[in-house]
Design a protein around this motif. Sequence first.
Motif, PDB file in Angstrom:
ATOM      1  N   VAL A  45       4.039  10.307   3.673  1.00  0.00           N
ATOM      2  CA  VAL A  45       3.868   8.770   3.564  1.00  0.00           C
ATOM      3  C   VAL A  45       4.963   8.095   4.616  1.00  0.00           C
ATOM      4  O   VAL A  45       4.903   6.950   5.018  1.00  0.00           O
ATOM      5  CB  VAL A  45       4.057   8.379   2.012  1.00  0.00           C
ATOM      6  CG1 VAL A  45       4.014   6.768   1.949  1.00  0.00           C
ATOM      7  CG2 VAL A  45       2.655   8.932   1.511  1.00  0.00           C
ATOM      8  N   GLN A  92       5.493  12.724  -0.167  1.00  0.00           N
ATOM      9  CA  GLN A  92       6.316  11.495   0.071  1.00  0.00           C
ATOM     10  C   GLN A  92       6.941  11.728   1.361  1.00  0.00           C
ATOM     11  O   GLN A  92       6.977  10.605   2.148  1.00  0.00           O
ATOM     12  CB  GLN A  92       7.474  11.795  -0.992  1.00  0.00           C
ATOM     13  CG  GLN A  92       7.218  11.003  -2.268  1.00  0.00           C
ATOM     14  CD  GLN A  92       8.429  11.286  -3.328  1.00  0.00           C
ATOM     15  OE1 GLN A  92       9.288  12.048  -2.986  1.00  0.00           O
ATOM     16  NE2 GLN A  92       8.305  10.706  -4.202  1.00  0.00           N
ATOM     17  N   ARG A 145       2.233   1.708  -3.566  1.00  0.00           N
ATOM     18  CA  ARG A 145       1.245   2.106  -4.141  1.00  0.00           C
ATOM     19  C   ARG A 145       1.000   3.642  -4.216  1.00  0.00           C
ATOM     20  O   ARG A 145       0.956   4.347  -5.289  1.00  0.00           O
ATOM     21  CB  ARG A 145      -0.096   1.542  -4.160  1.00  0.00           C
ATOM     22  CG  ARG A 145      -0.141   0.217  -5.061  1.00  0.00           C
ATOM     23  CD  ARG A 145      -1.641  -0.229  -5.048  1.00  0.00           C
ATOM     24  NE  ARG A 145      -2.346  -0.518  -3.632  1.00  0.00           N
ATOM     25  CZ  ARG A 145      -2.122  -1.466  -2.621  1.00  0.00           C
ATOM     26  NH1 ARG A 145      -1.731  -2.531  -3.323  1.00  0.00           N
ATOM     27  NH2 ARG A 145      -2.710  -1.547  -1.566  1.00  0.00           N
ATOM     28  N   GLU A 146       0.881   4.011  -2.917  1.00  0.00           N
ATOM     29  CA  GLU A 146       0.800   5.658  -2.785  1.00  0.00           C
ATOM     30  C   GLU A 146       1.904   6.357  -3.106  1.00  0.00           C
ATOM     31  O   GLU A 146       1.830   7.339  -3.796  1.00  0.00           O
ATOM     32  CB  GLU A 146       0.648   5.722  -1.199  1.00  0.00           C
ATOM     33  CG  GLU A 146       0.000   6.982  -0.674  1.00  0.00           C
ATOM     34  CD  GLU A 146      -0.479   7.161   0.767  1.00  0.00           C
ATOM     35  OE1 GLU A 146      -0.593   8.173   1.137  1.00  0.00           O
ATOM     36  OE2 GLU A 146      -0.572   6.072   1.380  1.00  0.00           O
ATOM     37  N   LEU A 205       1.554   6.813  -6.911  1.00  0.00           N
ATOM     38  CA  LEU A 205       0.512   7.521  -7.250  1.00  0.00           C
ATOM     39  C   LEU A 205       0.698   8.758  -7.254  1.00  0.00           C
ATOM     40  O   LEU A 205       0.820  10.017  -8.004  1.00  0.00           O
ATOM     41  CB  LEU A 205      -0.726   7.370  -6.418  1.00  0.00           C
ATOM     42  CG  LEU A 205      -1.708   6.223  -6.782  1.00  0.00           C
ATOM     43  CD1 LEU A 205      -2.694   6.012  -5.746  1.00  0.00           C
ATOM     44  CD2 LEU A 205      -2.149   6.096  -8.172  1.00  0.00           C
ATOM     45  N   ALA A 226       0.786  -1.122   0.004  1.00  0.00           N
ATOM     46  CA  ALA A 226       0.073   0.093   0.147  1.00  0.00           C
ATOM     47  C   ALA A 226       0.665   1.355  -0.025  1.00  0.00           C
ATOM     48  O   ALA A 226       0.635   2.205  -0.626  1.00  0.00           O
ATOM     49  CB  ALA A 226      -0.923  -0.015   1.087  1.00  0.00           C
TER      50      ALA A 226
END
Length: 74
Positions: free
Chosen positions: A67, A64, A41-42, A45, A38
Amino acid sequence: MGLLSSILTLPIAPVRGVIWLGELIQDQVEQQLRDPAAIRRELELIDEAAASGQLSEEERKQAQQAVLDRMLQP
């Protein structure tokens, strides 16, 4: 004494059930937030949005970092 305590605590059983369900949901959400797939993926994106011009370079770096900070939280 087990039967008596079970009878006396029966009215709060739904509350305990709701608390247990809330804790279960919280654990699942935390596992999904820390899932490496996940996170990857983030980050992908974010990179795609930056490549298409939806994010500036500064916004990309901030996204970034957010995250990565979330990933490193204990």
